[in-house]
Design a protein around this motif. Sequence first.
Motif, PDB file in Angstrom:
ATOM      1  N   GLN A 498       4.018   2.549   5.822  1.00  0.00           N
ATOM      2  CA  GLN A 498       3.594   3.204   4.587  1.00  0.00           C
ATOM      3  C   GLN A 498       4.755   3.242   3.597  1.00  0.00           C
ATOM      4  N   GLY A 503       1.965   0.133  -5.366  1.00  0.00           N
ATOM      5  CA  GLY A 503       0.623  -0.196  -4.917  1.00  0.00           C
ATOM      6  C   GLY A 503       0.254  -1.638  -5.233  1.00  0.00           C
ATOM      7  N   VAL A 509      -5.547  -7.804  -3.788  1.00  0.00           N
ATOM      8  CA  VAL A 509      -5.598  -7.391  -2.383  1.00  0.00           C
ATOM      9  C   VAL A 509      -6.033  -8.536  -1.479  1.00  0.00           C
ATOM     10  N   VAL A 546      -4.984  -3.371   5.207  1.00  0.00           N
ATOM     11  CA  VAL A 546      -4.198  -2.831   4.106  1.00  0.00           C
ATOM     12  C   VAL A 546      -5.063  -1.859   3.323  1.00  0.00           C
ATOM     13  N   SER A 548      -4.590   0.491  -0.280  1.00  0.00           N
ATOM     14  CA  SER A 548      -3.668   0.730  -1.393  1.00  0.00           C
ATOM     15  C   SER A 548      -4.439   1.112  -2.631  1.00  0.00           C
ATOM     16  N   GLU A 549      -3.781   1.929  -3.449  1.00  0.00           N
ATOM     17  CA  GLU A 549      -4.257   2.240  -4.790  1.00  0.00           C
ATOM     18  C   GLU A 549      -3.093   2.068  -5.754  1.00  0.00           C
ATOM     19  N   GLY A 553       1.191   3.708  -3.793  1.00  0.00           N
ATOM     20  CA  GLY A 553       1.749   3.071  -2.613  1.00  0.00           C
ATOM     21  C   GLY A 553       0.729   2.279  -1.832  1.00  0.00           C
ATOM     22  N   ALA A 554       1.153   1.807  -0.665  1.00  0.00           N
ATOM     23  CA  ALA A 554       0.305   0.979   0.184  1.00  0.00           C
ATOM     24  C   ALA A 554       0.622   1.268   1.638  1.00  0.00           C
ATOM     25  N   THR A 555      -0.381   1.025   2.481  1.00  0.00           N
ATOM     26  CA  THR A 555      -0.215   1.184   3.929  1.00  0.00           C
ATOM     27  C   THR A 555      -0.724  -0.081   4.602  1.00  0.00           C
TER      28      THR A 555
END
Length: 716
Positions: A498, A503, A509, A546, A548-549, A553-555
Amino acid sequence: MQTAQRKSLTMLRWMMVASLALPVALFLIAAYVSYGTTYDEADREIRRSLEIVHEHALKVFETIDRSLWEIDEIVRDLSDADIKAREQPLHARLRQLSDSLPQMKSAWVFDANGRPLVNSAIYPAPDMSFLDRDYFNAHVTDSIGTFIGARLTPRPPYQGAAFFSISRRRQSDDGSFTGIIQASVLPDYFEHFYARIGRAQGSYFALRRYDGVVLSRFPAAEPTAGPASHDIPAGAADTEQLVTETSPIDGIERRVGYERLANYPVYISAGLETATIRNRWLSTISRHLIFGIPATALLVVFLTLARRRTEHLYVEAARRLEAEDALRHGQRMEALGQLTGGVAHDFNNLLTVIRASADLLRRPNLPDERRQRYIDAISDTVARASKLTSQLLAFARRQTLKPEVFDIGRSVATLRDMTKTLVGSRIEVVISVPDEPCYVNADAGQFETALINMAVNARDAMGGQGLLGIVVAPAADLPTPAALHDRPPLGYVAIAVQDTGVGIPPDQVNRIFEPFFTTKTIGQGTGLGLSQVFGFAKQSGGEIGVASEPGCGATFTLYLPRVAGAHGPHHTGLAQAAPIGGDGMSVLVVEDNIDVGRSATEALAELGYRTTLVDNAKDALEELISGTTRFDVVFTDVVMPGMTGLELAEEIRRLELDMPVVLASGYSHVLAQQGTHGFELLRKPYSIEELSRVLHRVVPVPLYRAPPMAPNSPVR
């Protein structure tokens, strides 16, 4: 797909056939049942009518019979002369009697010569003979009781409607014939009654003598002159059986029942025209058809439209698939062009470093420090090229992995310090691992590379400042659940990376795992990091997800199948250790590329190994069979013309030559799909240190010696 489409179209065609055949079959069955039901109902109707007309006829004949008995009582003790002398009062008496009975036209008293003595029709009675009448002749010779005569028409001077007679014999006390008493009965009386009760179309009633002569009939027809042959079917008149017959009078086919009047030689009959019964049945069936035909037609129309629509959809689907194939082909060509361009760009950069360092090494009088720097540059560049190739193969899921069972939590914890150094001091790294071990069976080196790639990607997304979290936890299933037969028994281990970066835009994506796709500036990244993670996850039986917004951020979550227990220690890399001397170990080197083979043998010879080089598997087998004791180990390339290195190793195992085999390969689809079959594998490009340690791992103590092969000697 085409098979399923053909099956669905065939099913629709069968449904269309069934939509016609089934209603037709049901209609035929219903028609058959309705036909029998209609005829049964008609038979019951005929029997009810027969009972009515029988009761009516019986009462009429009994009434007339009593009237004849009454007349007989009046004239019994009177002679012909007395009757003639008293004709006027007797005429009035008979007139009163006949007028009281609507079915009786007239009443008569005849002498033995057939001349009327008195009657109810006219006074005085005319002097004429009736000897030719059947109702007179029937009583002359014998006493037959009540006689029913044929249908007759009046003779002059008498007029009026036709009639049939009912007569009885007059006789003296000694039984001699003295004349007859006769009543003329109107057939119209019966016909009018039949008309009242026979209002149903096709109704039929008749009054017949025992010999078949018709006395009265409805509907009316021309009377016959005599007995009608077979007008009453044999046996039908004495049973309750109904018969289907064609009348000889009017030629119409009818369903008829017969019954005889008790004590009278007369039959009554009732019936229905078979055409009427058939029309009733057709009327019933037509009501079914009124609803059945539109419903069946509507069903057929719907199925026809469905079939045409389905065919149209399949045609459109085929066209869409062709268009999608063309689009995918174009995308593949675009991706291939992008991949080729990216690989060419990176390899040209690496080759430039190698070429420059090689050119500089050729310069005379180089200081040792600069020479070592150029050598290190070449070595580092080769390592970078090897890593680039490994990432490409991992993305293509063609990398020959070396799976081993290890604890994900421990591996992540081991990389803590490296990760902190890699992302920089301005990024806080928080690692969370479970207390319980989470074992997976995967390539530990590839996993470490994947984790580092995700950490670097997070660092770049945060611009070197933020919070990086790495969380390891068990997972029961994938975000998109797999089929039951594909789901591992223990579930999965989820490794979530994370970040608090910018993002990922929604339109990017779906492209982040494409090779060489990157939003970084030139020189900041190759775009192969996430591709390597994607390929490693797929080839290990897992998944990468994945979430994300933009601005939040992103995971990235890597899922790997979880296994039970650990089977062995995690081996550290071999490249960092010092090479091991050969100590006379005899190695059979099998390599179809002569330059690669000679470089390997020369390097091994420098370390004290004894080597023999052959360029194909067939010659290698001949060397082994002719002198097994000459070699300690076989070091063979995998991809070779003819017999591959893996097939060579399998053949050595099959022949029980008791010879360890080390495989070498940069890429082999056979290894990628089937594995190494238990043989040791060394990936190209390899260092001499890696090679020496692998050889000593499979041959801890050399047993045999072989004469060394000169580096420049010809290869078999």
